[in-house]
Structure formats: structure tokens, C-alpha cells
Write a protein that holds these residues in place. Structure first.
Motif, short mmCIF file in Angstrom:
data_model
loop_
_atom_site.label_atom_id
_atom_site.label_comp_id
_atom_site.label_asym_id
_atom_site.label_seq_id
_atom_site.Cartn_x
_atom_site.Cartn_y
_atom_site.Cartn_z
N UNK A 124 0.86 -1.18 0.00
CA UNK A 124 0.00 0.00 0.00
C UNK A 124 0.90 1.23 0.00
N UNK A 125 0.48 2.26 -0.72
CA UNK A 125 1.31 3.46 -0.81
C UNK A 125 0.53 4.68 -0.33
N UNK A 126 1.19 5.49 0.47
CA UNK A 126 0.59 6.69 1.04
C UNK A 126 1.43 7.90 0.66
N UNK A 127 0.85 9.07 0.84
CA UNK A 127 1.62 10.30 0.66
C UNK A 127 1.57 11.07 1.96
N UNK A 128 2.73 11.41 2.49
CA UNK A 128 2.82 12.24 3.69
C UNK A 128 4.23 12.82 3.73
N UNK A 129 4.39 13.86 4.47
CA UNK A 129 5.72 14.47 4.66
C UNK A 129 6.40 14.75 3.33
N UNK A 130 5.65 15.14 2.35
CA UNK A 130 6.16 15.45 1.03
C UNK A 130 6.93 14.28 0.41
N UNK A 187 1.35 10.03 -16.27
CA UNK A 187 0.07 9.37 -16.48
C UNK A 187 -0.98 9.95 -15.56
N UNK A 188 -1.97 9.15 -15.19
CA UNK A 188 -2.99 9.67 -14.27
C UNK A 188 -2.92 8.92 -12.95
N UNK A 189 -3.29 9.64 -11.91
CA UNK A 189 -3.16 9.13 -10.56
C UNK A 189 -4.44 9.39 -9.81
N UNK A 190 -4.83 8.44 -8.97
CA UNK A 190 -6.01 8.64 -8.14
C UNK A 190 -5.62 8.43 -6.68
N UNK A 191 -6.02 9.35 -5.83
CA UNK A 191 -5.70 9.22 -4.41
C UNK A 191 -6.98 9.30 -3.58
N UNK A 192 -6.93 8.77 -2.39
CA UNK A 192 -8.04 8.86 -1.46
C UNK A 192 -7.54 9.57 -0.21
N UNK A 193 -8.19 10.66 0.14
CA UNK A 193 -7.77 11.43 1.31
C UNK A 193 -8.81 11.27 2.40
N UNK A 194 -8.38 10.96 3.62
CA UNK A 194 -9.31 10.89 4.73
C UNK A 194 -9.05 12.05 5.68
N UNK A 195 -10.11 12.76 6.04
CA UNK A 195 -10.01 13.89 6.96
C UNK A 195 -10.66 13.49 8.28
N UNK A 196 -9.93 13.69 9.36
CA UNK A 196 -10.48 13.45 10.69
C UNK A 196 -10.19 14.66 11.56
N UNK A 197 -11.20 15.14 12.28
CA UNK A 197 -11.08 16.33 13.11
C UNK A 197 -10.48 17.50 12.34
N UNK A 229 -3.90 8.08 0.47
CA UNK A 229 -3.53 6.77 -0.07
C UNK A 229 -3.59 6.81 -1.59
N UNK A 230 -2.58 6.26 -2.22
CA UNK A 230 -2.62 6.16 -3.68
C UNK A 230 -3.46 4.93 -4.02
N UNK A 231 -4.59 5.14 -4.70
CA UNK A 231 -5.47 4.01 -4.97
C UNK A 231 -5.36 3.53 -6.41
N UNK A 232 -4.85 4.38 -7.28
CA UNK A 232 -4.74 3.94 -8.66
C UNK A 232 -3.68 4.75 -9.40
N UNK A 233 -2.91 4.06 -10.19
CA UNK A 233 -1.93 4.72 -11.05
C UNK A 233 -2.13 4.18 -12.45
N UNK A 234 -2.80 4.93 -13.30
CA UNK A 234 -2.99 4.46 -14.67
C UNK A 234 -1.94 5.14 -15.53
#
Lengths: 338, 169
Positions: free
Chosen positions: A5-11, B98-108, B115-120
Motif C-alpha cells: 500500500x502506498x501513502x503520501x505524507x511528509x512530502x 500518467x494519471x493518478x487517483x488518491x483517497x484522502x481521509x479527513x479526521x477532526x 492513499x494512492x489508490x490507482x496509477x494508470x
């Protein structure tokens, strides 16, 4: 199975790889919990967020300020590293870094500017820590900077969470700051390539790691946007980027230690840097601007160093390179063209 | 591996052992509630001494020096870290690989996960994930990962900003 799994944080990008037979849902839950470390530490330690605890503490000069345990221990570690290296690493260089152009929030692109802080003459000696009360006192106006520590610390915390969740074989790679636990899916120690700083398309060689961290500092990736020839690496004592060594990789039981001392040793330069690493019982490799390689005395033996010489092919496709050393086994390297 | 000194062992374990320490979690929560509600809450760093900046309408303090006030007022924190609605948001971005899809979760009101969910793209996903900056990368069946100086996230920024814009709405 191998879960990734890959995430983005801290640039940077953070890739977590777990080798486990556990249910995917179980792994996913633990990995995402581990990933939280990066966002939590970023919120506390970011120099690019005026509302981070680090930046709020930076604006309070001359009075003892009680801080959270995480900020306190990260700062304590940074100050000890500064003392150990004679200031080659310094957690008070924030304002200098801002003036070198490293002041933009990587997401919003908006600059931070801490005009309240002094630029010249501030060192870690102007920062007093009180262990008992967990207080910091800034003797001069300054901007604190934990960028040489925070990412490594987050890697270590994430590794701890995965290990506590029962995972033995995993790897966390936060933009080149790596912790490798146990073995890969082929039941071998993890093989980590060290990028050749003089040719980013190539590897200088590989090391084998198990339950250890490796971090590489180099001043070839992030040039200063305002100072020609300068990079994000700064010798706090001279105010310039170090010149002779272009990359330094350090292996340590903790990523925060590898992170901090790869930066410090690179700033200290070839001889002093290697000496310091050996004194600290850390293994390290420095690569100079003429491709000269300097190793700590046990580096090759401890890491099963495998120097790689790859044919520099301009085209795409399969490149076959012969590995150095015993066995002389053929290695396939897949490459893609730009 | 060599054995490092007990002193450095202790410094590292002290810092690493704190993930779920009560003090830290409280600070985090307070900072978050302060950011989202506008209330000034007592956090460890806000002891009773006067601050060197001023308090703005969000309850956040800013540097008070006016010499570069333009910069002071437009710090990234305000847009990037505050004012988001909790939830998950998907962002899409196109970049030079290419194209990239990410999912961002916001809490408080804060970013809790990106999270990178797709890299086409025209390159293998694993390769791009490892080396967003270096598309011409080193992939070998014998190398599990590569360490080098930090790469930036330029290639993913547009996707993350797309998601954050949705979180602002």
C-alpha cells in the motif's frame, strides 16, 4: 502473500510492504494504523504549518515551554545528535532553511515566513531542554526544524505498530528512508539498492538487510530554489551546502538514527564523517563527487555489499549486468525509458 | 549489525515508544478541536506566557512581524490543514507520467491519510510508487527497494489537491 500500500505524507511517498499469510483485511487495518504515524508526526513536527506544535513552540522565546512527549523526545534526540556531531546537525536551522527557499507547504504551495526569528548566530546551544518537566526554552528567537529526524521517527513508530500487530516480515520505505523487518517473500534478507548519486538511473550497489534501517542523504535531489549550487542540505556552521560528498547512506537499528546520522556525516565530510559513524557503531557508505566510495570498516561484511556495474544503455529494454564478487551470477535489470 | 550505545538506544526507544502515549493523543485532539472550532484550548505548548504573535479569528497564532506580512498571512497551514470536513475524498490528477487517483481521509479537520489508490500510467505501478521523481527507475527482480535522497511528491500533488478541494466544499 505480499501486501503493498502506498501513502503520501511528509512530502514523500510511503510504501509499506507486508509479507504475511494473515487475511488481507487484517493486514490492511494494521498497515493503515501504522501509516497514521506519519500524519500525526507531521502535524506535530511540520515546519511548513504555522499551527503545528513545533511552530507554535518556535514563536515562544525566553520562557520554558511545556511540549508534548513526542515533540520533546524528538527534539531531545536532535539536540543530542547536534552535540554528538559538533553542530553538523542542528534543530535550530529552520529560519536558515526558510531563507534558502525551503519554506513552501508541499500541498498548498504557500510559503511560510518566520520573520520573528533570527537567522545568524542561532545554534542548538540556544535551546535548553528540561527532561523532568518536559520543557524547552528558546534562548533566542528561532525556528525549530526536525526534518532530519521526523521521517525516520515515523518509520520507526510505524514499524513498531506492525511488529506489535504480530507481523515479522515487512518493509517501510518513506522516500528512501527504509526499515526492513524479517525477510522478503523469497525468504531472504531484503535487498536494498543504493542509488548512484551521480547517475540516478543506476544503483551504486545493494545491501542485504533484516531488522534494520537504512537512510540515504544526498544533495542532488532538492536544490535550493533561490541559491544556485546549494541544496536542502546545509552545514549549519558554515551556512553552505557540503561539497565533497554527494551521498551518504547509513544503516542502523532505528531509522531515526540512520536518518539523522546520514545527514550529519554527509555534512561532516569524508574522513570526519566516517570516523563519527564508526565511533557510533553505525555502518555507512559515502559517495563523493568523483564517484569515490568510502565505507566504514565493517560495512561490506555486515551488509553483504554488492557493488553493481550496469551498462549505461540509453534505450529501453532489458539490460543484463554481471554482478561483482563471488558466484558471478547473471542479473536481469528491467528498465523503462522516459 | 553493530551494537549501538545504550545512550542512543534509550534516546530512540523513548521517542518511538510514544505513539499512543496519552499525552500525545490529548495534544493532537486538542490541537485539532482548536483548529476546527476556533476555540483556544490549553495545549502543552500554550503555557501561560504571552505569545509573540497575534491571535487570529481562527484562534491560531501567527508571527507578528510585519516585514513580510504578505507571507505571514498566507501560510500553507491555513488552507492545507484547517477547515476540512471530515470524511473520505477521492482526487484525480494527471501528470507527466500518467494519471493518478488518491483517497484522502479527513479526521477532526486534519489530514489523517492520503492513499494512492490507482496509477494508470504507461509504467508499472510499483515502479512509479517507488520513484515518483525518477521515472527511469531501477527495477530488478533481485532488488526489493531503493534508497536515495528524498523524492518529492510533485507528481501526486494535483490529485491530492483535487481531493482537498472537495473536502473544503
Amino acid at each position: 502473500m505480499v501486501y503493498q500500500e502506498t501513502f503520501i505524507a511528509m512530502d514523500t511517498t510511503i510504501m509499506m510492504t507486508v509479507v504475511s499469510d494473515a487475511a488481507e483485511r487484517t493486514i490492511d487495518r494494521s498497515v493503515r494504523r501504522a501509516a497514521r504515524c506519519f500524519y500525526q508526526i507531521e502535524q506535530v513536527c511540520s515546519r511548513f504549518d504555522t499551527d503545528s506544535e513545533l511552530m507554535r513552540a518556535s514563536r515562544r522565546t525566553g520562557v520554558p515551554v511545556r511540549v508534548s512527549p513526542i515533540l520533546y523526545h524528538a527534539m531531545k534526540f536532535a539536540v543530542e545528535a547536534a552535540a554528538e556531531t559538533g553542530g553538523a546537525l542542528d534543530p535550530t536551522i529552520g529560519r536558515k532553511m526558510e531563507l534558502r527557499g525551503f519554506r513552501r507547504n508541499y500541498l498548498s504551495g504557500k510559503p511560510v515566513c518566520s520573520a520573528f526569528a533570527e537567522n545568524a548566530g542561532v545554534t542548538f546551544r540556544d535551546l535548553v531542554l528540561n527532561d523532568e518537566k518536559m520543557e524547552m526554552t528558546l534562548k533566542k528567537p528561532m525556528v525549530l526544524d526536525l526534518n532530519a529526524v521526523a521521517k525516520g521517527l515515523a518509520v520507526d513508530q510505524a514499524a513498531k505498530i506492525l511488529r506489535n500487530a504480530g507481523f515479522l516480515h515487512f518493509m517501510i520505505n518513506a522516500g528512501g528512508d527504509i526499515y526492513a523487518a524479517g525477510q522478503n517473500e523469497r525468504h531472504e534478507s531484503w535487498t536494498i539498492g543504493i542509488r548512484d548519486p551521480l547517475d540516478p538511473e543506476k544503483l551504486a550497489g545493494t545491501v542485504r538487510l533484516s531488522d534494520a534501517a537504512i537512510c540515504t542523504s544526498g544533495h542532488y535531489e532538492r536544490p535550493s530554489p533561490v541559491m544556485p549550487g546549494e541544496s536542502h542540505l546545509l552545514d549549519p556552521r558554515s551556512g553552505r551546502s557540503p561539497g565533497m560528498i554527494v551521498s551518504c547512506s547509513v544503516i542502523a537499528p532505528f531509522a531515526m538514527l540512520a536518518d539523522a546520522f546520514s545527514t550529519a556525516a554527509l555534512v561532516m565530510g569524508p574522513e570526519t564523517g566516517i570516523e563519527k559513524l564508526e565511533y557510533m557503531c553505525l555502518d555507512g557508505l559515502m559517495i563523493g563527487c568523483t564517484s569515490r566510495r568510502l565505507f566504514t570498516k565493517n560495512f561490506k561484511e555486515h551488509t553483504l555489499w554488492n557493488e553493481q556495474r550496469q551498462a549505461s544503455s540509453a534505450g529501453a529494454g532489458i539490460v543484463t549486468a554481471r554482478k561483482q564478487g563471488k558466484g558471478g551470477r547473471q542479473q536481469r535489470v528491467r528498465r523503462s525509458s522516459r | 549489525m553493530n551494537r549501538i550505545s545504550p545512550k542512543w538506544m534509550a534516546l530512540c526507544t523513548a521517542a518511538i515508544g510514544l505513539t499512543y502515549a496519552a499525552g500525545y493523543v490529548v495534544t493532537d485532539t486538542e490541537a485539532a478541536s482548536r483548529a476546527s472550532s476556533g476555540q483556544v484550548t490549553q495545549t502543552p505548548v500554550q503555557s501561560n506566557q504571552p505569545d509573540y504573535g497575534y491571535v487570529d479569528d481562527q484562534g491560531g497564532t501567527r508571527p507578528s512581524d510585519g516585514s513580510e506580512s504578505q507571507d505571514d498571512r498566507t501560510t500553507g497551514a491555513d488552507q492545507a490543514q484547517q477547515g476540512y470536513k471530515d470524511g473520505s475524498y477521492t482526487g484525480e490528477g494527471v501528470n507527466r507520467i500518467g494519471s493518478v487517483s488518491v483517497k484522502v481521509r479527513i479526521e477532526s479537520g486534519k489530514i489523517a491519510e492520503v492513499r494512492i489508490v490507482d496509477c494508470t500510467t504507461s509504467y508499472p505501478e510499483s515502479l512509479i510508487e517507488q520513484l515518483p521523481e525518477q521515472v527511469v527507475a531501477l527495477q530488478s527482480p533481485d532488488v526489493d527497494n531503493v534508497t536515495g535522497a528524498t523524492e518529492s511528491t510533485d507528481d501526486f500533488r494535483s490529485a491530492v489537491l483535487d481531493a482537498l478541494n472537495k473536502a473544503m466544499a
